[in-house]
Design a protein around this motif. Structure first.
Motif, PDB file in Angstrom:
ATOM      1  N   TYR A 179     -55.265 -34.807 -17.526  1.00 18.17           N
ATOM      2  CA  TYR A 179     -55.897 -34.639 -19.024  1.00 18.17           C
ATOM      3  C   TYR A 179     -56.378 -33.225 -19.385  1.00 18.17           C
ATOM      4  O   TYR A 179     -56.062 -33.022 -20.530  1.00 18.17           O
ATOM      5  CB  TYR A 179     -56.787 -35.977 -19.265  1.00 18.17           C
ATOM      6  N   ARG A 180     -57.131 -32.820 -18.522  1.00 20.62           N
ATOM      7  CA  ARG A 180     -57.590 -31.509 -18.895  1.00 20.62           C
ATOM      8  C   ARG A 180     -56.665 -30.595 -19.150  1.00 20.62           C
ATOM      9  O   ARG A 180     -56.917 -29.518 -20.026  1.00 20.62           O
ATOM     10  CB  ARG A 180     -58.615 -30.899 -17.657  1.00 20.62           C
ATOM     11  N   ALA A 181     -55.573 -30.380 -18.188  1.00 21.80           N
ATOM     12  CA  ALA A 181     -54.407 -29.479 -18.197  1.00 21.80           C
ATOM     13  C   ALA A 181     -53.813 -29.622 -19.755  1.00 21.80           C
ATOM     14  O   ALA A 181     -53.522 -28.595 -20.244  1.00 21.80           O
ATOM     15  CB  ALA A 181     -53.685 -29.735 -17.093  1.00 21.80           C
ATOM     16  N   ILE A 187     -65.931 -42.214 -26.461  1.00 19.25           N
ATOM     17  CA  ILE A 187     -64.570 -42.296 -26.761  1.00 19.25           C
ATOM     18  C   ILE A 187     -63.786 -42.893 -25.720  1.00 19.25           C
ATOM     19  O   ILE A 187     -62.714 -43.665 -26.312  1.00 19.25           O
ATOM     20  CB  ILE A 187     -64.136 -40.648 -26.936  1.00 19.25           C
ATOM     21  N   ASP A 188     -64.025 -42.512 -24.583  1.00 17.37           N
ATOM     22  CA  ASP A 188     -63.098 -43.128 -23.412  1.00 17.37           C
ATOM     23  C   ASP A 188     -63.312 -44.646 -23.650  1.00 17.37           C
ATOM     24  O   ASP A 188     -62.356 -45.528 -23.090  1.00 17.37           O
ATOM     25  CB  ASP A 188     -63.629 -42.688 -21.975  1.00 17.37           C
ATOM     26  N   SER A 189     -64.634 -45.076 -23.727  1.00 15.63           N
ATOM     27  CA  SER A 189     -64.557 -46.731 -23.699  1.00 15.63           C
ATOM     28  C   SER A 189     -64.238 -47.405 -24.898  1.00 15.63           C
ATOM     29  O   SER A 189     -63.843 -48.534 -25.040  1.00 15.63           O
ATOM     30  CB  SER A 189     -66.031 -47.096 -23.524  1.00 15.63           C
ATOM     31  N   HIS A 190     -63.916 -46.641 -25.849  1.00 13.50           N
ATOM     32  CA  HIS A 190     -63.574 -47.164 -27.362  1.00 13.50           C
ATOM     33  C   HIS A 190     -62.161 -47.096 -27.693  1.00 13.50           C
ATOM     34  O   HIS A 190     -61.871 -47.395 -28.928  1.00 13.50           O
ATOM     35  CB  HIS A 190     -64.547 -46.831 -28.444  1.00 13.50           C
ATOM     36  N   ARG A 191     -61.634 -46.135 -26.970  1.00  7.57           N
ATOM     37  CA  ARG A 191     -60.075 -45.623 -27.554  1.00  7.57           C
ATOM     38  C   ARG A 191     -59.257 -47.262 -27.745  1.00  7.57           C
ATOM     39  O   ARG A 191     -59.329 -47.955 -26.778  1.00  7.57           O
ATOM     40  CB  ARG A 191     -59.757 -44.606 -26.846  1.00  7.57           C
ATOM     41  N   GLU A 192     -57.888 -46.839 -28.427  1.00 12.08           N
ATOM     42  CA  GLU A 192     -57.138 -47.913 -28.701  1.00 12.08           C
ATOM     43  C   GLU A 192     -56.453 -48.292 -27.250  1.00 12.08           C
ATOM     44  O   GLU A 192     -56.072 -49.229 -26.666  1.00 12.08           O
ATOM     45  CB  GLU A 192     -56.415 -47.714 -29.677  1.00 12.08           C
TER      46      GLU A 192
HETATM   47  O1  C5P Z   1     -62.591 -37.302 -14.680  1.00 10.23           O
HETATM   48  P1  C5P Z   1     -62.850 -36.165 -15.516  1.00 10.23           P
HETATM   49  O2  C5P Z   1     -64.311 -36.186 -16.271  1.00 10.23           O
HETATM   50  O3  C5P Z   1     -62.287 -34.893 -15.374  1.00 10.23           O
HETATM   51  O4  C5P Z   1     -61.928 -36.617 -16.855  1.00 10.23           O
HETATM   52  C1  C5P Z   1     -61.740 -35.644 -18.100  1.00 10.23           C
HETATM   53  C2  C5P Z   1     -61.297 -36.795 -19.155  1.00 10.23           C
HETATM   54  O5  C5P Z   1     -59.846 -37.163 -19.095  1.00 10.23           O
HETATM   55  C3  C5P Z   1     -62.018 -38.086 -19.211  1.00 10.23           C
HETATM   56  O6  C5P Z   1     -63.445 -37.783 -19.951  1.00 10.23           O
HETATM   57  C4  C5P Z   1     -61.169 -38.657 -20.324  1.00 10.23           C
HETATM   58  O7  C5P Z   1     -61.202 -38.583 -21.558  1.00 10.23           O
HETATM   59  C5  C5P Z   1     -59.888 -38.417 -19.662  1.00 10.23           C
HETATM   60  N1  C5P Z   1     -59.284 -39.216 -18.616  1.00 10.23           N
HETATM   61  C6  C5P Z   1     -58.620 -40.446 -19.113  1.00 10.23           C
HETATM   62  N2  C5P Z   1     -58.145 -41.170 -18.247  1.00 10.23           N
HETATM   63  C7  C5P Z   1     -57.911 -40.917 -16.821  1.00 10.23           C
HETATM   64  C8  C5P Z   1     -58.842 -39.640 -16.498  1.00 10.23           C
HETATM   65  C9  C5P Z   1     -59.132 -39.105 -17.282  1.00 10.23           C
HETATM   66  O8  C5P Z   1     -58.653 -40.643 -20.189  1.00 10.23           O
HETATM   67  N3  C5P Z   1     -57.487 -41.492 -15.786  1.00 10.23           N
END
Ligand code: C5P
Length: 227
Positions: free
Chosen positions: A38-40, A187-192
């Protein structure tokens, strides 16, 4: 000994990667850091001005998604794999605060998730894998033999992440790091699409007050019982 699939999910900076990497090494399994993927994609979006500088043209990112090539390349010297974006090693760039600030926004996009989840499923076909992320036990490998959900207090997490960034030479303030960790979790916990959730059949692991050695020994003994 039969090989299993180990899914490790949890909030930001709970030390998932460190632990997952150690566990994979001990078991002789493949380790996959899905956050790096996701970072890349986020780094790609920033470089092409699809996100950042107050701008967001995420529909343009979606259009070029099929052209983005991601690969993990093992680095024997370091003992782990590094992330390559279109044949360039981006392992360092993807860990900066600038990427951390935007990654959760990119990870909300349905098409981005679809592309990466398909790749992750393919990587785990043969089992013998430890994968960490946010949706591994819920979406990528819902049938994983072992699911772990890691938590720690926001303070413990921000302190860890702050130290990590300082060690890498980034100039950041503790307050910024704490805010970023909390924002991403929200954001990660509330996304659709595939929000961060604890899978009902996962083992919760709170490591706020646990050293690395203790965490590793506990996790290894849990894994040993599943293999
Ligand atoms: O694990 P890391 O902190 O490097 O992940 C960065 C971001 O990538 C997370 O905050 C999240 O938004 C997203 N992510 C995700 N699903 C995953 C891994 C990461 O949405 N399986």
């Amino acid at each position: 000994m039969s090989k299993i699939t180990i899914a490790i999910d949890g909030f930001s900076s709970t030390g998932k990667s460190t632990l997952a990497k150690q566990l994979a090494k001990e078991l002789g399994y493949v380790y996959v850091d899905t956050g790096a993927m996701y970072r890349a994609i986020t780094l790609f979006a920033m470089r092409n001005n699809f996100i950042g500088n107050g701008e967001e043209r995420l529909e343009d990112l979606v259009k070029v998604l099929p052209k983005i090539k991601l690969r993990f390349v093992p680095n024997a010297e370091l003992g782990f794999s590094e992330m390559y974006l279109n044949d360039e090693n981006v392992e360092k760039e993807i860990r900066t605060m600038e990427v951390s600030k935007r990654v959760s926004r990119v990870a909300e996009i349905e098409q981005v998730r679809y592309k990466l989840v398909e790749m992750q499923k393919a990587m785990g076909k043969e089992k013998g894998i430890v994968m960490d992320g946010r949706d591994i036990g819920t979406v990528v490998f819902p049938d994983a033999e072992l699911k772990v959900f890691m938590t720690a207090s926001p303070k413990a997490r921000a302190t860890r992440r702050y130290k990590e960034l300082l060690d890498r030479g980034e100039e950041v303030s503790y307050e910024d790091v704490l805010e970023n960790v909390q924002n991403r979790d929200f954001i990660d916990s509330h996304r659709e699409f595939s929000p961060l959730r604890k899978a009902p059949d996962s083992i919760e692991f709170d490591n706020s007050d646990m050293g690395l050695k203790e965490q590793f020994e506990r996790l290894l003994s849990i894994a040993d019982r599943c293999i």
